[in-house]
Design a protein around this motif. Sequence first.
Motif, PDB file in Angstrom:
ATOM      1  N   ARG A  15       0.839  -1.209   0.000  1.00 37.27           N
ATOM      2  CA  ARG A  15       0.000   0.000   0.000  1.00 37.27           C
ATOM      3  C   ARG A  15       0.865   1.247   0.000  1.00 37.27           C
ATOM      4  O   ARG A  15       0.666   2.170  -0.801  1.00 37.27           O
ATOM      5  CB  ARG A  15      -0.924  -0.019   1.229  1.00 37.27           C
ATOM      6  N   LYS A  16       1.872   1.270   0.863  1.00 35.88           N
ATOM      7  CA  LYS A  16       2.753   2.433   0.967  1.00 35.88           C
ATOM      8  C   LYS A  16       3.590   2.627  -0.291  1.00 35.88           C
ATOM      9  O   LYS A  16       3.853   3.757  -0.700  1.00 35.88           O
ATOM     10  CB  LYS A  16       3.647   2.312   2.195  1.00 35.88           C
ATOM     11  N   ARG A  18       2.677   2.215  -3.168  1.00 40.90           N
ATOM     12  CA  ARG A  18       1.790   2.832  -4.162  1.00 40.90           C
ATOM     13  C   ARG A  18       1.262   4.181  -3.683  1.00 40.90           C
ATOM     14  O   ARG A  18       0.339   4.744  -4.284  1.00 40.90           O
ATOM     15  CB  ARG A  18       0.638   1.881  -4.475  1.00 40.90           C
ATOM     16  N   MET A  20      -0.616   4.984  -1.194  1.00 45.22           N
ATOM     17  CA  MET A  20      -2.032   4.935  -0.872  1.00 45.22           C
ATOM     18  C   MET A  20      -2.221   5.014   0.636  1.00 45.22           C
ATOM     19  O   MET A  20      -1.427   4.470   1.394  1.00 45.22           O
ATOM     20  CB  MET A  20      -2.659   3.621  -1.349  1.00 45.22           C
ATOM     21  N   GLN A  22      -4.709   4.103   3.972  1.00 43.32           N
ATOM     22  CA  GLN A  22      -5.575   2.981   4.323  1.00 43.32           C
ATOM     23  C   GLN A  22      -6.984   3.223   3.799  1.00 43.32           C
ATOM     24  O   GLN A  22      -7.646   2.299   3.326  1.00 43.32           O
ATOM     25  CB  GLN A  22      -5.594   2.767   5.836  1.00 43.32           C
ATOM     26  N   LEU A  25      -7.110   2.497   0.004  1.00 44.57           N
ATOM     27  CA  LEU A  25      -7.116   1.052  -0.239  1.00 44.57           C
ATOM     28  C   LEU A  25      -8.486   0.462   0.089  1.00 44.57           C
ATOM     29  O   LEU A  25      -9.039  -0.319  -0.688  1.00 44.57           O
ATOM     30  CB  LEU A  25      -6.029   0.360   0.572  1.00 44.57           C
ATOM     31  N   VAL A  36      -8.749  -2.446   7.170  1.00 41.74           N
ATOM     32  CA  VAL A  36      -7.360  -2.362   6.695  1.00 41.74           C
ATOM     33  C   VAL A  36      -6.438  -2.092   7.874  1.00 41.74           C
ATOM     34  O   VAL A  36      -5.386  -2.739   8.016  1.00 41.74           O
ATOM     35  CB  VAL A  36      -7.190  -1.272   5.615  1.00 41.74           C
ATOM     36  N   GLU A  40      -3.202  -4.468   9.286  1.00 44.48           N
ATOM     37  CA  GLU A  40      -1.829  -3.990   9.277  1.00 44.48           C
ATOM     38  C   GLU A  40      -1.177  -3.992  10.658  1.00 44.48           C
ATOM     39  O   GLU A  40       0.002  -3.743  10.762  1.00 44.48           O
ATOM     40  CB  GLU A  40      -1.747  -2.608   8.641  1.00 44.48           C
TER      41      GLU A  40
END
Length: 41
Positions: A15-16, A18, A20, A22, A25, A36, A40
């Motif tokens: 995710r990070k 990209r 983005m 939470q 996403l 999310v 994590e």
Amino acid sequence: MFHMEKVGRKIAELRKSRNMTQLELADQIGISFQAVSNWEI
């Protein structure tokens, strides 16, 4: 064996990478950002 901790770290890493949040996403996959966040941890 399934290790949720490893999965959560991988989700956060991807995710990070990209750039983005939470929330972004969560919106993309149709779930709450809290879900999310729980993954994590």
